[in-house]
Design a protein around this motif. Structure first.
Motif, PDB file in Angstrom:
ATOM      1  N   ALA A   1       1.056  -1.266   0.070  1.00  0.00           N
ATOM      2  CA  ALA A   1      -0.060  -0.011   0.138  1.00  0.00           C
ATOM      3  C   ALA A   1       0.921   1.516  -0.094  1.00  0.00           C
ATOM      4  O   ALA A   1       0.467   2.347  -0.812  1.00  0.00           O
ATOM      5  CB  ALA A   1      -0.886  -0.002   1.071  1.00  0.00           C
TER       6      ALA A   1
ATOM      7  N   ARG B   1      -6.315  10.000  -6.875  1.00  0.00           N
ATOM      8  CA  ARG B   1      -7.464   8.963  -6.348  1.00  0.00           C
ATOM      9  C   ARG B   1      -7.651   8.231  -7.786  1.00  0.00           C
ATOM     10  O   ARG B   1      -7.935   6.938  -7.753  1.00  0.00           O
ATOM     11  CB  ARG B   1      -8.693   9.576  -5.965  1.00  0.00           C
ATOM     12  CG  ARG B   1      -8.208  10.396  -4.542  1.00  0.00           C
ATOM     13  CD  ARG B   1      -9.731  10.733  -4.179  1.00  0.00           C
ATOM     14  NE  ARG B   1     -10.103  11.842  -4.958  1.00  0.00           N
ATOM     15  CZ  ARG B   1      -9.993  13.276  -4.622  1.00  0.00           C
ATOM     16  NH1 ARG B   1      -9.185  13.360  -3.740  1.00  0.00           N
ATOM     17  NH2 ARG B   1     -10.537  14.114  -5.521  1.00  0.00           N
TER      18      ARG B   1
ATOM     19  N   LEU C   1      -5.140   5.381  -8.472  1.00  0.00           N
ATOM     20  CA  LEU C   1      -5.339   4.270  -7.624  1.00  0.00           C
ATOM     21  C   LEU C   1      -6.451   3.469  -8.031  1.00  0.00           C
ATOM     22  O   LEU C   1      -6.417   2.227  -7.944  1.00  0.00           O
ATOM     23  CB  LEU C   1      -5.365   4.878  -6.071  1.00  0.00           C
ATOM     24  CG  LEU C   1      -4.128   5.090  -5.524  1.00  0.00           C
ATOM     25  CD1 LEU C   1      -4.524   5.711  -4.069  1.00  0.00           C
ATOM     26  CD2 LEU C   1      -3.256   4.032  -5.134  1.00  0.00           C
ATOM     27  N   ASN C   2      -7.595   4.103  -8.167  1.00  0.00           N
ATOM     28  CA  ASN C   2      -8.932   3.343  -8.539  1.00  0.00           C
ATOM     29  C   ASN C   2      -8.582   2.578  -9.827  1.00  0.00           C
ATOM     30  O   ASN C   2      -8.995   1.382  -9.980  1.00  0.00           O
ATOM     31  CB  ASN C   2     -10.057   4.347  -8.638  1.00  0.00           C
ATOM     32  CG  ASN C   2     -10.316   5.056  -7.343  1.00  0.00           C
ATOM     33  OD1 ASN C   2     -10.332   4.510  -6.315  1.00  0.00           O
ATOM     34  ND2 ASN C   2     -11.221   6.247  -7.509  1.00  0.00           N
TER      35      ASN C   2
ATOM     36  N   LEU D   1      -5.681  -0.123  -9.363  1.00  0.00           N
ATOM     37  CA  LEU D   1      -6.321  -1.358  -8.624  1.00  0.00           C
ATOM     38  C   LEU D   1      -7.163  -2.250  -9.341  1.00  0.00           C
ATOM     39  O   LEU D   1      -7.450  -3.415  -9.188  1.00  0.00           O
ATOM     40  CB  LEU D   1      -6.345  -0.713  -7.411  1.00  0.00           C
ATOM     41  CG  LEU D   1      -5.342  -0.277  -6.358  1.00  0.00           C
ATOM     42  CD1 LEU D   1      -5.787   0.168  -5.016  1.00  0.00           C
ATOM     43  CD2 LEU D   1      -4.326  -1.687  -6.064  1.00  0.00           C
TER      44      LEU D   1
ATOM     45  N   TYR E   1      -6.493  -6.040  -9.983  1.00  0.00           N
ATOM     46  CA  TYR E   1      -7.559  -6.881  -9.556  1.00  0.00           C
ATOM     47  C   TYR E   1      -7.556  -7.837 -10.691  1.00  0.00           C
ATOM     48  O   TYR E   1      -7.647  -9.229 -10.460  1.00  0.00           O
ATOM     49  CB  TYR E   1      -9.017  -6.012  -9.223  1.00  0.00           C
ATOM     50  CG  TYR E   1      -9.924  -7.387  -8.778  1.00  0.00           C
ATOM     51  CD1 TYR E   1      -9.927  -8.116  -7.629  1.00  0.00           C
ATOM     52  CD2 TYR E   1     -11.054  -7.429  -9.526  1.00  0.00           C
ATOM     53  CE1 TYR E   1     -10.515  -8.927  -7.274  1.00  0.00           C
ATOM     54  CE2 TYR E   1     -11.854  -8.271  -9.262  1.00  0.00           C
ATOM     55  CZ  TYR E   1     -11.963  -9.081  -7.966  1.00  0.00           C
ATOM     56  OH  TYR E   1     -12.708 -10.065  -7.500  1.00  0.00           O
TER      57      TYR E   1
ATOM     58  N   ASP F   1       1.699  -4.126  -8.067  1.00  0.00           N
ATOM     59  CA  ASP F   1       0.781  -5.076  -7.229  1.00  0.00           C
ATOM     60  C   ASP F   1       0.920  -6.533  -7.696  1.00  0.00           C
ATOM     61  O   ASP F   1       0.875  -7.504  -6.795  1.00  0.00           O
ATOM     62  CB  ASP F   1      -0.806  -4.766  -7.322  1.00  0.00           C
ATOM     63  CG  ASP F   1      -1.791  -5.594  -6.279  1.00  0.00           C
ATOM     64  OD1 ASP F   1      -1.826  -5.522  -5.386  1.00  0.00           O
ATOM     65  OD2 ASP F   1      -2.289  -6.503  -7.127  1.00  0.00           O
TER      66      ASP F   1
ATOM     67  N   ILE G   1      -7.678  -6.559  -2.399  1.00  0.00           N
ATOM     68  CA  ILE G   1      -7.671  -5.089  -3.322  1.00  0.00           C
ATOM     69  C   ILE G   1      -8.435  -4.013  -2.354  1.00  0.00           C
ATOM     70  O   ILE G   1      -7.916  -2.903  -2.669  1.00  0.00           O
ATOM     71  CB  ILE G   1      -8.225  -5.517  -4.758  1.00  0.00           C
ATOM     72  CG1 ILE G   1      -7.198  -6.366  -5.244  1.00  0.00           C
ATOM     73  CG2 ILE G   1      -8.815  -4.337  -5.519  1.00  0.00           C
ATOM     74  CD1 ILE G   1      -6.006  -5.499  -5.986  1.00  0.00           C
ATOM     75  N   ILE G   2      -9.764  -4.403  -1.957  1.00  0.00           N
ATOM     76  CA  ILE G   2     -10.315  -3.531  -1.464  1.00  0.00           C
ATOM     77  C   ILE G   2      -9.689  -2.797   0.075  1.00  0.00           C
ATOM     78  O   ILE G   2      -9.356  -1.566  -0.095  1.00  0.00           O
ATOM     79  CB  ILE G   2     -11.563  -3.919  -0.843  1.00  0.00           C
ATOM     80  CG1 ILE G   2     -12.600  -4.259  -1.798  1.00  0.00           C
ATOM     81  CG2 ILE G   2     -12.335  -2.975  -0.119  1.00  0.00           C
ATOM     82  CD1 ILE G   2     -13.871  -5.035  -1.533  1.00  0.00           C
TER      83      ILE G   2
ATOM     84  N   ARG H   1      -6.653  -0.545  -1.323  1.00  0.00           N
ATOM     85  CA  ARG H   1      -7.148   0.860  -1.825  1.00  0.00           C
ATOM     86  C   ARG H   1      -7.470   1.792  -0.698  1.00  0.00           C
ATOM     87  O   ARG H   1      -7.210   2.737  -0.702  1.00  0.00           O
ATOM     88  CB  ARG H   1      -8.303   0.707  -2.627  1.00  0.00           C
ATOM     89  CG  ARG H   1      -9.073   1.945  -2.958  1.00  0.00           C
ATOM     90  CD  ARG H   1      -8.189   2.881  -3.867  1.00  0.00           C
ATOM     91  NE  ARG H   1      -8.576   4.120  -4.183  1.00  0.00           N
ATOM     92  CZ  ARG H   1      -8.371   5.335  -3.570  1.00  0.00           C
ATOM     93  NH1 ARG H   1      -7.571   5.144  -2.405  1.00  0.00           N
ATOM     94  NH2 ARG H   1      -8.924   6.485  -3.734  1.00  0.00           N
TER      95      ARG H   1
ATOM     96  N   GLY I   1      -4.955   4.795   0.390  1.00  0.00           N
ATOM     97  CA  GLY I   1      -5.367   6.401   0.461  1.00  0.00           C
ATOM     98  C   GLY I   1      -5.038   6.928   1.771  1.00  0.00           C
ATOM     99  O   GLY I   1      -4.796   8.055   1.935  1.00  0.00           O
TER     100      GLY I   1
END
Length: 229
Positions: free
Chosen positions: A35, A52, A55-56, A59, A63, A127, A156-157, A160, A164
């Motif tokens: 992270a 953001r 990252l969104n 990731l 995934y 990742d 993964i959740i 994230r 952050g």
């Protein structure tokens, strides 16, 4: 403990939730250094909105790559070359960070990107390199595919959420970014040893303990400048 659960005569309805909790715990523990690396990569964009977004999307791609890795894991783990590539990438990332120019304002190194589309594949591949280790651990815990996929999804959740948090903390703590990349180096070296000299790989608890010590140092000094300025 894992062997006792795996080989126990516990009812399947009890054993399955226990295994899922163990996989979630493993993902949480193994996600901290991942992270902070992803947070540092995203921070190279400068703008918080772009961070953001990177990252969104990064990731989300990560995934997809994780799912592919999980589905092919029994084949991938037969080839040490994958771990060697993962180790080489992580060590290159660490080298690239520590040889980059220092930020004049915060006096630490920085990896810079000119667009969000440069950061997205870097986040996803980073990742994936970390996942080579965590997926192998997950397979050792359970051979139930849906459990491993569930653990990867939750991972993964969690990643994230942690990334952050770390983006905010990186500007608050002087040594945190350096500490994060030092731990990335630990993971890279561990993968390298697994690929070329598996008998020399230290136990997982030693790696976790070393990472904990480095993170304590990372949080040991607050930046003198106000991050909100």
């Amino acid at each position: 403990m894992l062997d006792q659960i795996l080989n126990s005569s516990l009812d399947l309805g009890v054993k399955t939730p226990l295994l899922l909790l163990i996989l979630i715990a493993l993902e949480a523990v193994l996600s901290a250094d991942n992270a902070i690396a992803l947070a540092a990569i995203a921070q190279g964009l400068g703008d918080s909105k772009l961070q953001r977004q990177a990252l969104n999307l990064g990731l989300l791609l990560a995934y997809v790559l994780r799912i592919i890795l999980i589905l092919t894991a029994t084949w991938v783990i037969k080839f040490w070359q994958f771990e060697l590539l993962g180790a080489a990438y992580l060590l290159w990332l660490v080298f690239n960070y520590f040889t980059s120019e220092e930020d004049e304002e915060h006096h630490h190194h920085s990896i810079r990107f000119f667009s969000v589309w440069q950061a997205i594949p870097t986040i996803a591949i980073t990742d994936l390199a970390f996942s080579l280790d965590s997926v192998t651990t997950a397979i050792a815990v359970s051979d139930e595919l849906w459990l491993i996929l569930s653990g990867g999804t939750i991972g993964i959740i969690t990643l994230r959420f942690l990334a952050g948090l770390f983006i905010r903390w990186l500007s608050e703590f002087t040594h945190l970014e350096d500490a994060g990349f030092i731990t990335v180096g630990f993971v890279g070296l561990r993968l390298l040893l697994k690929a070329i000299k598996p008998e020399f790989v230290p136990p997982e608890w030693i790696i976790v303990a070393a990472i904990a010590v480095i993170f304590i140092w990372g949080f040991s000094e607050r930046s003198q400048s106000d991050p909100s300025e």
